[in-house]
Write a protein that holds these residues in place. Structure first.
Motif, PDB file in Angstrom:
ATOM      1  N   PRO A  64      -7.906  -3.720   9.241  1.00 28.42           N
ATOM      2  CA  PRO A  64      -9.051  -3.706   8.322  1.00 28.42           C
ATOM      3  C   PRO A  64     -10.328  -4.337   8.864  1.00 28.42           C
ATOM      4  O   PRO A  64     -11.344  -4.323   8.176  1.00 28.42           O
ATOM      5  CB  PRO A  64      -8.524  -4.518   7.132  1.00 28.42           C
ATOM      6  N   ILE A  71     -14.477   1.197   5.876  1.00 34.18           N
ATOM      7  CA  ILE A  71     -14.007   0.432   4.718  1.00 34.18           C
ATOM      8  C   ILE A  71     -14.868   0.763   3.500  1.00 34.18           C
ATOM      9  O   ILE A  71     -14.351   0.967   2.396  1.00 34.18           O
ATOM     10  CB  ILE A  71     -14.022  -1.087   5.005  1.00 34.18           C
ATOM     11  N   VAL A  82      -1.871   1.322   1.530  1.00 36.74           N
ATOM     12  CA  VAL A  82      -1.997   0.804   2.889  1.00 36.74           C
ATOM     13  C   VAL A  82      -0.638   0.268   3.330  1.00 36.74           C
ATOM     14  O   VAL A  82      -0.043  -0.562   2.644  1.00 36.74           O
ATOM     15  CB  VAL A  82      -3.043  -0.331   2.981  1.00 36.74           C
ATOM     16  N   VAL A  84       1.312  -1.923   5.935  1.00 38.06           N
ATOM     17  CA  VAL A  84       1.016  -3.057   6.809  1.00 38.06           C
ATOM     18  C   VAL A  84       2.292  -3.466   7.536  1.00 38.06           C
ATOM     19  O   VAL A  84       3.340  -3.638   6.915  1.00 38.06           O
ATOM     20  CB  VAL A  84       0.472  -4.246   5.989  1.00 38.06           C
ATOM     21  N   GLU A  92      -2.870  -9.590   8.104  1.00 35.18           N
ATOM     22  CA  GLU A  92      -3.536  -8.313   7.865  1.00 35.18           C
ATOM     23  C   GLU A  92      -3.531  -7.953   6.376  1.00 35.18           C
ATOM     24  O   GLU A  92      -4.509  -7.408   5.864  1.00 35.18           O
ATOM     25  CB  GLU A  92      -2.843  -7.218   8.681  1.00 35.18           C
ATOM     26  N   GLU A  95      -6.325  -9.676   4.740  1.00 30.01           N
ATOM     27  CA  GLU A  95      -7.604  -9.045   5.097  1.00 30.01           C
ATOM     28  C   GLU A  95      -7.851  -7.803   4.245  1.00 30.01           C
ATOM     29  O   GLU A  95      -8.963  -7.583   3.783  1.00 30.01           O
ATOM     30  CB  GLU A  95      -7.629  -8.677   6.580  1.00 30.01           C
ATOM     31  N   TRP A  96      -6.822  -6.968   4.082  1.00 23.90           N
ATOM     32  CA  TRP A  96      -6.967  -5.773   3.243  1.00 23.90           C
ATOM     33  C   TRP A  96      -7.329  -6.169   1.813  1.00 23.90           C
ATOM     34  O   TRP A  96      -8.195  -5.567   1.186  1.00 23.90           O
ATOM     35  CB  TRP A  96      -5.695  -4.935   3.260  1.00 23.90           C
ATOM     36  N   LYS A  97      -6.668  -7.192   1.264  1.00 24.02           N
ATOM     37  CA  LYS A  97      -6.966  -7.641  -0.104  1.00 24.02           C
ATOM     38  C   LYS A  97      -8.418  -8.092  -0.219  1.00 24.02           C
ATOM     39  O   LYS A  97      -9.070  -7.863  -1.234  1.00 24.02           O
ATOM     40  CB  LYS A  97      -6.031  -8.790  -0.502  1.00 24.02           C
ATOM     41  N   LYS A  99     -10.966  -7.023   1.682  1.00 17.06           N
ATOM     42  CA  LYS A  99     -11.914  -5.938   1.966  1.00 17.06           C
ATOM     43  C   LYS A  99     -11.938  -4.840   0.902  1.00 17.06           C
ATOM     44  O   LYS A  99     -12.978  -4.240   0.653  1.00 17.06           O
ATOM     45  CB  LYS A  99     -11.591  -5.289   3.313  1.00 17.06           C
ATOM     46  N   LEU A 100     -10.773  -4.531   0.311  1.00 22.68           N
ATOM     47  CA  LEU A 100     -10.705  -3.393  -0.609  1.00 22.68           C
ATOM     48  C   LEU A 100     -11.199  -3.776  -2.003  1.00 22.68           C
ATOM     49  O   LEU A 100     -10.792  -4.785  -2.573  1.00 22.68           O
ATOM     50  CB  LEU A 100      -9.278  -2.855  -0.683  1.00 22.68           C
ATOM     51  N   TYR A 104      -5.696  -0.157  -5.164  1.00 30.12           N
ATOM     52  CA  TYR A 104      -4.895   0.019  -3.949  1.00 30.12           C
ATOM     53  C   TYR A 104      -3.500  -0.556  -4.133  1.00 30.12           C
ATOM     54  O   TYR A 104      -3.241  -1.325  -5.072  1.00 30.12           O
ATOM     55  CB  TYR A 104      -5.572  -0.654  -2.757  1.00 30.12           C
ATOM     56  N   LEU A 106      -0.536  -2.290  -1.414  1.00 26.72           N
ATOM     57  CA  LEU A 106      -0.146  -2.681  -0.055  1.00 26.72           C
ATOM     58  C   LEU A 106       1.358  -2.587   0.055  1.00 26.72           C
ATOM     59  O   LEU A 106       2.097  -3.148  -0.756  1.00 26.72           O
ATOM     60  CB  LEU A 106      -0.594  -4.121   0.237  1.00 26.72           C
TER      61      LEU A 106
END
Length: 113
Positions: A64, A71, A82, A84, A92, A95-97, A99-100, A104, A106
């Motif tokens: 991400p 993004i 996503v 992971v 990671e 990071e996704w949490k 950025k998004l 979503y 995970l």
């Protein structure tokens, strides 16, 4: 060893902002510029144009960090899944949490399939 076709890949240095790299043009021949034997001119294209036609997407193998332009485009989607690697122990997932902004889910990459 795995052979990879790089004809449709765009590689850029980390110092270049991807949101300023909206399109990619091939090289055109001129009196002083000739392509090398392994480089061929290609057609103009826009990065991430296929994302405009989907409202849900599954992401596997993408980190991400590094390309905020993609993004931002993903955040326009209705739903994203996503996958992971080692979700429980990986930074990671955090990071996704961060950025998004869209809806979503995970999942651990072991759940892929």
């Amino acid at each position: 060893m795995v052979e990879i076709n790089v004809d449709n890949k765009v590689l850029t240095p980390s110092g270049i902002r991807k949101d300023e790299l909206l399109s990619v043009d091939g090289f055109y021949l001129s009196a002083e510029l000739f392509p090398a034997k392994d480089m061929f001119p290609f057609e103009h294209r826009f990065l991430y144009e296929g994302l405009e036609f989907v409202d849900e997407i599954d992401i596997f193998g993408m980190f991400p960090c590094g390309d905020d332009m993609i993004i931002n485009k993903l955040n326009d989607k209705r739903f994203i899944r996503v996958f992971v690697y080692n979700k429980k122990t990986s930074n990671e997932a955090m990071e996704w949490k961060h950025k998004l902004k869209c809806k979503y889910e995970l999942l651990d990459s072991n759940d892929f399939g």
